[in-house]
Write an enzyme that holds these catalytic residues in place. Structure first.
Site, mmCIF file in Angstrom:
data_model
loop_
_atom_site.group_PDB
_atom_site.id
_atom_site.type_symbol
_atom_site.label_atom_id
_atom_site.label_comp_id
_atom_site.label_asym_id
_atom_site.label_seq_id
_atom_site.Cartn_x
_atom_site.Cartn_y
_atom_site.Cartn_z
ATOM 1 C CE LYS A 1 -37.559 144.310 92.568
ATOM 2 N NZ LYS A 1 -37.808 144.000 93.864
HETATM 3 C C1 PLP Z 1 -38.627 144.625 94.827
HETATM 4 C C2 PLP Z 1 -39.355 144.260 95.850
HETATM 5 C C3 PLP Z 1 -40.328 145.168 96.288
HETATM 6 C C4 PLP Z 1 -40.936 146.304 95.909
HETATM 7 O O1 PLP Z 1 -41.388 146.179 94.726
HETATM 8 P P1 PLP Z 1 -41.251 147.656 93.810
HETATM 9 O O2 PLP Z 1 -41.903 147.017 92.285
HETATM 10 O O3 PLP Z 1 -40.189 148.187 93.895
HETATM 11 O O4 PLP Z 1 -42.525 148.484 94.567
HETATM 12 C C5 PLP Z 1 -40.909 144.351 97.647
HETATM 13 N N1 PLP Z 1 -40.765 143.181 98.068
HETATM 14 C C6 PLP Z 1 -39.561 142.512 97.408
HETATM 15 C C7 PLP Z 1 -39.089 141.127 98.029
HETATM 16 C C8 PLP Z 1 -38.945 143.228 96.093
HETATM 17 O O5 PLP Z 1 -37.907 142.305 95.797
#
Ligand code: PLP
Length: 471
Positions: free
Chosen positions: A113
């Site tokens: 993210k």
């Molecule tokens: C947010 C996240 C996900 C899921 O991603 P989405 O965009 O919500 O599908 C998977 N793995 C990790 C480590 C995350 O932080």
């Protein structure tokens, strides 16, 4: 480029307006009227670009109302070796069995993210200054969104952050990362409930038009268009790193929750990037897996959401899913509005008649991984490759191995680093020393700042009123 809402009842807007928005006023999600198409010659030109140059080429197609030199400046300021550890930002490595891993988690909070959020922090500050505005960011997190948002927005001018997380549901490391921040504009709120409860509070406050206006509410949760845009870049980068020419196809396997990450892959594919399959990997919260197998979408309520050892995927209502379904139903905003009315009434919907399109036209497939699967995968990859996978990435690798066709190039998204989830790593491979970036050493011993509240939107409202001056 103009932006529209999936529900069809919001006037067209420009990028810099959409950037500061959460839900559209009509309850839908904003997205470009059409996706630009990238031809073969352009792909070839882009193949050798640096991460920042590639990001600029892609983003300028979407951010058409931002001065180009300024956009380049924002991108160069964001994607640095200092912030992401490596010059190519999202390098690709290969496991012994041929499965590739695209490293998306070398940023400040060790999760994918950061890639979008670090850009968003800089873009928000820029756009707010241009418009002479301020913003109160409210967000919901099951762990990684919140810390990524806080590290992107800490200390930024004209921005206050109120971040809700499910009390006691995050890892010790995730709590330490978020709650140890001392910046005055960062407010951590732990809700007695699940992630979906936190998300419902955000929605409730967003839907109160008066309150939203008075306190300049905005959001950075995964429905934000700017995040999706920033994520499109690494699908191109990962494709180029895994192929020699444009006649080759690549499949991406993505550990998924809110469908934000893989939605960017879907858009890259719509733009003409030669992606074969988009493989949605879920954990025990397998609502999306059910959909891609059967065409039936049956979101569960918060109390039916499992707490798992890949907690950032503990989601039973995928907030970005609507962006894909909009295209799937032929941009029929009335039909889409009706489908989401059925979602909100708890009923869900059935698009089994479109399964052919889902698989062939849009390339989606899926698989599921459980606690035992991820433990076994972490252990197996550690033993065969001396490579440590975080639990979410392990879910992806498990599913990729299961669905891989002969000769298929699969790139798995590494969505976090193992250091964030020590407990599960130790369960899989024993008490080893899990490598940690220097800036996270001893983070758990820092003092933590968090306000615990019951699951009521009004209690959060009071917190905001306490710290932000109304217009
Ligand atoms: C947010 C996240 C996900 C899921 O991603 P989405 O965009 O919500 O599908 C998977 N793995 C990790 C480590 C995350 O932080």
């Amino acid at each position: 480029m103009q932006y529209i809402s999936t529900r069809g009842n919001t006037p067209k807007m420009q990028f810099s307006d959409v950037l500061l928005m959460g839900l559209a006023p009509d309850g839908g999600l904003m997205l470009p009227e059409t996706y630009p198409h990238i031809d073969d010659a352009t792909l070839t030109k882009w193949r050798t670009l640096s991460y920042t140059d590639l990001a600029f080429e892609i983003m300028q197609l979407f951010a058409t109302d931002i001065d180009k030199a300024d956009l380049k400046g924002l991108i160069d300021k964001t994607y640095t070796v200092e912030a992401f550890g490596k010059a190519d930002i999202t390098p690709v490595r290969k496991l012994k069995d041929g499965i590739k891993i695209i490293e998306l988690s070398n940023g400040p909070t060790l999760a994918f993210k950061d890639i979008a959020m670090q850009f968003l922090g800089n873009a928000f500050e820029y756009v707010l200054k241009q418009k002479n505005e301020r913003l109160t960011i409210i967000g919901a997190t099951s762990g990684d969104t919140g810390s990524a948002a806080e590290y992107a927005l800490r200390g930024k001018e004209n921005i206050e952050v109120f971040m809700m997380s499910p009390h006691g549901k995050m890892s010790e490391f995730q709590r330490a990362q978020m709650y140890s921040l001392t910046d005055k504009n960062i407010h951590n709120i732990a809700i007695n409930g699940m992630f979906d409860d936190c998300q419902d509070i955000v929605k409730a406050l967003q839907q109160d038009a008066d309150f939203k206006e008075k306190y300049s509410l905005g959001t950075v949760n995964s429905i934000n268009w700017g995040r999706i845009l920033a994520q499109i870049v690494y699908y191109f980068k990962g494709y180029f790193a895994s192929t020699e020419n444009n006649s080759q196809k690549v499949s991406f396997c993505v550990p998924s929750g809110n469908f934000g990450n893989i939605c960017a892959g879907h858009i890259a594919r719509e733009m003409g990037l030669p992606i074969d399959r988009l493989i949605v990997a879920t954990n025990e919260n397998d609502v999306l897996n059910d959909f891609f197998q059967t065409g039936k979408y049956r979101p569960r309520t918060a109390d039916k959401t499992y707490v798992t050892s890949s907690p950032s995927m503990d989601i039973s209502k995928a907030s970005n899913f609507e962006r894909f379904v909009y295209l799937l139903v032929g941009k029929d905003t009335q039909k889409l509005t009706a489908l989401w009315a059925d979602v909100n009434s708890g009923q869900g919907f059935d698009l089994a008649e479109l399964l052919g399109d889902i698989h062939s036209k849009y390339g989606f497939t899926s698989g599921k991984s459980t606690h035992a699967d991820r433990i076994a995968t972490i252990k197996a990859v550690y033993e065969s490759d001396n490579d440590l996978l975080d639990p979410h990435t392990a879910d992806g690798v498990k599913v990729a191995r299961e669905v891989r066709k002969n000769g298929e190039i699969i790139v798995c998204a590494e969505t976090a680093l193992p250091a964030k989830f020590a407990e599960t790593i130790n369960e899989a491979v024993g008490q080893i020393d899990i490598p940690r970036p220097a800036h996270t050493e001893n983070i758990e011993s820092l003092e933590q700042f968090v306000t615990v509240l019951d699951n009521k939107a009004d209690l959060v409202r009071e917190q905001i009123e306490k710290f932000v001056v109304a217009k």
